[in-house]
Design a protein around this motif. Structure first.
Motif, PDB file in Angstrom:
ATOM      1  N   VAL A 426      73.532 -25.561  16.960  1.00  0.00           N
ATOM      2  CA  VAL A 426      74.252 -24.842  18.011  1.00  0.00           C
ATOM      3  C   VAL A 426      73.298 -23.887  18.720  1.00  0.00           C
ATOM      4  O   VAL A 426      73.305 -23.776  19.948  1.00  0.00           O
ATOM      5  N   ILE A 427      72.471 -23.213  17.962  1.00  0.00           N
ATOM      6  CA  ILE A 427      71.505 -22.284  18.547  1.00  0.00           C
ATOM      7  C   ILE A 427      70.591 -23.014  19.534  1.00  0.00           C
ATOM      8  O   ILE A 427      70.380 -22.559  20.659  1.00  0.00           O
ATOM      9  N   CYS A 428      70.066 -24.165  19.111  1.00  0.00           N
ATOM     10  CA  CYS A 428      69.054 -24.856  19.915  1.00  0.00           C
ATOM     11  C   CYS A 428      69.641 -25.737  21.010  1.00  0.00           C
ATOM     12  O   CYS A 428      68.967 -26.011  22.001  1.00  0.00           O
ATOM     13  N   ASN A 429      70.868 -26.203  20.829  1.00  0.00           N
ATOM     14  CA  ASN A 429      71.468 -27.095  21.824  1.00  0.00           C
ATOM     15  C   ASN A 429      72.395 -26.370  22.794  1.00  0.00           C
ATOM     16  O   ASN A 429      72.487 -26.736  23.962  1.00  0.00           O
ATOM     17  N   GLU A 430      73.103 -25.364  22.285  1.00  0.00           N
ATOM     18  CA  GLU A 430      74.081 -24.658  23.111  1.00  0.00           C
ATOM     19  C   GLU A 430      73.543 -23.338  23.648  1.00  0.00           C
ATOM     20  O   GLU A 430      73.859 -22.935  24.757  1.00  0.00           O
ATOM     21  N   GLY A 431      72.776 -22.639  22.824  1.00  0.00           N
ATOM     22  CA  GLY A 431      72.241 -21.347  23.243  1.00  0.00           C
ATOM     23  C   GLY A 431      73.252 -20.227  23.220  1.00  0.00           C
ATOM     24  O   GLY A 431      72.946 -19.093  23.594  1.00  0.00           O
ATOM     25  N   GLN A 432      74.461 -20.501  22.766  1.00  0.00           N
ATOM     26  CA  GLN A 432      75.486 -19.479  22.608  1.00  0.00           C
ATOM     27  C   GLN A 432      76.564 -20.030  21.666  1.00  0.00           C
ATOM     28  O   GLN A 432      76.541 -21.195  21.294  1.00  0.00           O
ATOM     29  N   GLY A 433      77.488 -19.155  21.288  1.00  0.00           N
ATOM     30  CA  GLY A 433      78.541 -19.596  20.374  1.00  0.00           C
ATOM     31  C   GLY A 433      78.178 -19.394  18.921  1.00  0.00           C
ATOM     32  O   GLY A 433      78.776 -20.002  18.030  1.00  0.00           O
ATOM     33  N   ILE A 434      77.197 -18.545  18.645  1.00  0.00           N
ATOM     34  CA  ILE A 434      76.778 -18.273  17.269  1.00  0.00           C
ATOM     35  C   ILE A 434      77.771 -17.289  16.659  1.00  0.00           C
ATOM     36  O   ILE A 434      78.126 -16.283  17.275  1.00  0.00           O
ATOM     37  N   ALA A 435      78.207 -17.583  15.446  1.00  0.00           N
ATOM     38  CA  ALA A 435      79.292 -16.810  14.851  1.00  0.00           C
ATOM     39  C   ALA A 435      78.841 -16.083  13.586  1.00  0.00           C
ATOM     40  O   ALA A 435      77.890 -16.480  12.911  1.00  0.00           O
ATOM     41  N   ILE A 436      79.579 -15.032  13.288  1.00  0.00           N
ATOM     42  CA  ILE A 436      79.370 -14.277  12.051  1.00  0.00           C
ATOM     43  C   ILE A 436      79.884 -15.095  10.870  1.00  0.00           C
ATOM     44  O   ILE A 436      80.877 -15.809  10.964  1.00  0.00           O
ATOM     45  N   ASP A 437      79.179 -14.985   9.746  1.00  0.00           N
ATOM     46  CA  ASP A 437      79.684 -15.575   8.501  1.00  0.00           C
ATOM     47  C   ASP A 437      80.783 -14.653   7.969  1.00  0.00           C
ATOM     48  O   ASP A 437      80.507 -13.631   7.351  1.00  0.00           O
ATOM     49  N   THR A 438      82.018 -15.023   8.220  1.00  0.00           N
ATOM     50  CA  THR A 438      83.143 -14.146   7.891  1.00  0.00           C
ATOM     51  C   THR A 438      83.353 -14.001   6.395  1.00  0.00           C
ATOM     52  O   THR A 438      84.084 -13.104   5.957  1.00  0.00           O
ATOM     53  N   ALA A 439      82.741 -14.888   5.601  1.00  0.00           N
ATOM     54  CA  ALA A 439      82.901 -14.790   4.147  1.00  0.00           C
ATOM     55  C   ALA A 439      81.905 -13.824   3.528  1.00  0.00           C
ATOM     56  O   ALA A 439      81.994 -13.514   2.333  1.00  0.00           O
ATOM     57  N   ASP A 440      80.959 -13.340   4.328  1.00  0.00           N
ATOM     58  CA  ASP A 440      79.935 -12.435   3.800  1.00  0.00           C
ATOM     59  C   ASP A 440      80.543 -11.060   3.552  1.00  0.00           C
ATOM     60  O   ASP A 440      81.056 -10.410   4.470  1.00  0.00           O
ATOM     61  N   SER A 441      80.463 -10.597   2.327  1.00  0.00           N
ATOM     62  CA  SER A 441      81.113  -9.336   1.940  1.00  0.00           C
ATOM     63  C   SER A 441      80.378  -8.107   2.456  1.00  0.00           C
ATOM     64  O   SER A 441      80.913  -6.997   2.389  1.00  0.00           O
ATOM     65  N   THR A 442      79.173  -8.271   2.959  1.00  0.00           N
ATOM     66  CA  THR A 442      78.391  -7.109   3.388  1.00  0.00           C
ATOM     67  C   THR A 442      78.581  -6.771   4.863  1.00  0.00           C
ATOM     68  O   THR A 442      78.111  -5.726   5.319  1.00  0.00           O
ATOM     69  N   THR A 443      79.250  -7.657   5.618  1.00  0.00           N
ATOM     70  CA  THR A 443      79.295  -7.469   7.068  1.00  0.00           C
ATOM     71  C   THR A 443      79.930  -6.150   7.470  1.00  0.00           C
ATOM     72  O   THR A 443      79.408  -5.436   8.328  1.00  0.00           O
TER      73      THR A 443
END
Length: 670
Positions: A426-443
């Motif tokens: 997604v990063i290399c093909n779209e260049g946008q739409g990168i999301a947070i890892d919602t399961a990460d407890s440190t966010t």
């Protein structure tokens, strides 16, 4: 299954689902039959489909129904007038098979191990017509001499129901190595055994062997070996392995292509560093009084005398959006922002929105988390000192300053925190739409620390939390194998952090998403629309951001702005190009038009608008007053094509956040 092809070099299954598979096989077999018209037999190889299981695993597919295929193959052979009684198949190896022997197309079996040896799945006791080989490759009996080869062939010739043929072997290193391996001498021993010649002693065999060897014209030195290979076994094995690797590589090159697959840069080390910085900051201030915004007095100001003479604003806020992530203002530092603020003051604007984070970076080096800062185009980031200086300067001009930081989706700027979902494609093909890892407890702990510092850095009570593009983020979550990101629950946790840090929901903005959906659990009740405000049932405050560059001209801009003001927007914002392009883009003239549209004044026709605009424009001593309101005036041609700009940014983002990995892909058209 390109990895399987390149690793194994053999065992690749046909794609039985291909619509042209059967017709292709039919054409090939028909031509082969014509070429080898003198032979009564046709060998269709093995059916050891379990050998191909790894290929199906790689392709994430179920194994084909080979019983159906074999039935179709048998029917095809009969249509070509090829008797199944004369069609050979290799002996089935031990193990779980997908096809029973009686279901195969071909009623003759070619056994590949010695009669009586271990490993037979099915015996030859009931076969009336079969072939047999004493070791398919001579590498399997490299150390044997002529006598042992003779004994094996003699035994094969006397098997039950006697085989139709004994196949001496095949030579995977080609005839170029026949001399070194003494292939002719070894085949002579096979022929002597197949003829069932009798010898009482080893000396008798060797005597007869030499007689036949000289009779067929072999070299005296080869005959003297009595069936032993010339080359040393170790030399042969090394050569065999080398040629096998070349053979595999040729197959790999023919059937696959190299493909550059991006992988995420390692986040574990980055994340550990971020937590080490954020955790003390969070807990040391936990439970303390909510921080306030920067302690400055924003003076009440209505712009220069010329603008102040216009009617009052019909909205509470009239503002600009300046992109610190992509804009070139960074190169000028405080002076760049100072120039923007001066123009805002001159034109009666009172709110400056600084975009400090989106998918492409974080533009400020925070004291609490300095490692978070980066920009994909490697421009200089801003220091808190410079931002604070600009905020104080703006306050003196009657302008509030607020931050925009994307915190859920289009959130690639959090890369240096190590909390993104892993979606390199997604990063290399779209260049946008990168999301947070919602399961990460440190966010949430990291967000709390960042929001706390931002609150103390800016003068406005407003906070813009960027995007809530859930549909767009689906690609990222799917690639990261996150089946349920539970974004509603995640937004609820974000609300708790905002309350903890003293941000009321009425002061938190979010962009209207491209879906046109305001999710009920979204953190932030202020919706920021782009250009067009849809019909609304809600009474909650909203802002609208215009792109004045896309408008056709002054009259068009004025009408759009007036429409937004009548819709009871809390504020009207304008996205502008970098300060360096303001002259060629007629930015100041466009902003003056927006100022006129946002005020309680009615200009009912274009002629009235033009005369009022030119008067105000000249009093401000702007350069392009008459040119800007001329018929069909536009500066769009100066704007870099959006698609070109997007591609450049995507390329830079890919280079900055991923590492290229070369993987194999199937070659198209093979």
């Amino acid at each position: 299954c390109p990895e399987f092809i390149c690793l194994k070099g053999y065992g690749l299954p046909l794609n039985l689902s291909h619509p042209k598979m059967l017709s292709t096989i039919r054409n090939v077999i028909a031509e082969v039959r014509d070429i080898f018209s003198s032979s009564p037999y046709l060998h269709l190889g093995g059916d050891e489909v379990e050998m191909s299981q790894a290929c199906f695993n790689e392709a994430k597919a179920d194994m084909f129904n080979y019983t159906t295929f074999e039935a179709s193959l048998g029917g095809m052979l009969e249509d070509l007038n090829i008797s199944l009684d004369n069609v050979l198949r290799w002996e089935m190896t031990p193990g779980k098979h997908k096809v029973k022997p009686e279901e195969r197309a071909g009623k003759m079996t070619h056994y590949w191990v010695n009669w009586g040896g271990k490993g037979h799945a099915y015996t030859m006791s009931n076969d009336t017509s079969y072939f047999v080989s004493a070791g398919l490759y001579f590498d399997s009996n490299q150390g044997e001499n002529g006598l042992s080869i003779y004994d094996t062939a003699k035994m094969q010739a006397s098997l039950p129901n006697q085989p139709v043929a004994i196949i001496g072997g095949t030579f995977e290193l080609s005839t170029d190595t026949w001399v070194d391996r003494n292939v002719m001498g070894r085949l002579l021993a096979v022929a002597m055994g197949a003829a069932q010649l009798e010898y009482n002693t080893t000396a008798d065999f060797e005597k007869e062997y030499l007689k036949y060897c000289h009779a067929i014209g072999l070299d005296d030195r080869a005959c003297a070996l009595v069936g032993m290979p010339i080359s040393h076994q170790k030399i042969y094995e090394d050569k065999w392995n080398q040629d096998w690797d070349v053979w595999k590589n040729d197959i790999c090159e023919r059937l696959t292509v190299d493909h550059i697959e991006p992988i995420m840069n390692r986040q574990d080390r980055i994340k550990s560093q971020t937590i080490d910085q954020a955790s003390p900051e969070f807990w040391n201030s936990f439970g303390h009084k909510h921080p306030t915004h920067l302690d400055v007095e924003v003076k009440s100001d209505n712009g220069t005398t010329s603008v102040a003479s216009l009617p009052e604003l019909a909205v509470d806020y009239l503002g600009l959006v300046v992109d610190l992530v992509h804009g070139t203002t960074n190169q000028r530092g405080f002076e760049g922002l100072q120039a923007v603020i001066d123009d805002m003051h001159m034109l009666g604007f009172n709110l400056l929105q600084l975009r400090i984070m989106d998918d492409h970076g974080m533009a400020i080096t925070l004291h609490s988390l300095p490692s978070l800062a980066f920009l994909t185009d490697q421009r200089s980031v801003w220091s808190p000192k410079t931002i604070r200086q600009a905020v104080k300067y703006a306050a003196e001009k009657g302008i509030q300053v607020m931050p925009e930081i994307s915190i859920t989706t289009r959130a690639g700027g959090w890369a240096n925190a190590g909390i993104l979902a892993a979606c390199p494609n997604v990063i290399c093909n779209e260049g946008q739409g990168i999301a947070i890892d919602t399961a990460d407890s440190t966010t949430m702990q990291i967000f709390a620390v960042v929001l706390r510092e931002l609150r103390g850095l800016f003068s406005s009570d407003y906070l813009h939390l960027g995007y809530d593009e859930r549909k767009e983020a689906t690609k990222c979550y799917r690639e990261a194998k996150i089946t349920d990101p539970s974004l509603d629950q995640w937004e609820q946790r974000l609300k708790a952090v905002l309350r903890l840090e003293g941000f009321p929901k009425e002061k938190v903005w979010r962009w209207e998403n491209t879906e046109g959906v305001q999710y009920p659990h979204r953190a932030g009740s202020v919706t920021n629309y782009r250009n067009v405000v849809p019909a609304r049932n809600s009474t909650s405050p909203f802002f609208v951001t215009m792109d004045a560059i896309e408008s056709k001209g002054g009259w068009d801009i004025y009408q759009h702005t007036r429409k937004h003001a009548k819709a009871a927007a809390t504020g009207i914002m304008t996205f502008v190009e970098p300060i360096e392009s303001w002259d060629v883009m007629h930015i100041r003239e466009r902003l003056l038009t927006i100022t006129m549209g946002a005020r309680q004044m009615k200009l009912n026709d274009e002629a009235n608008f033009q005369s009022t605009f030119i008067k105000a424009c000249n009093s401000l001593k702007l350069k392009n007053c008459q040119e800007f309101v001329a018929p069909n005036a536009t500066a769009s041609s100066h704007k870099l094509d959006d698609e070109t700009k997007r591609k450049l940014r995507t390329e830079k983002l890919c280079q900055a956040r991923t590492t290229p990995l070369i993987v194999k892909r199937p070659r198209k058209g093979v």
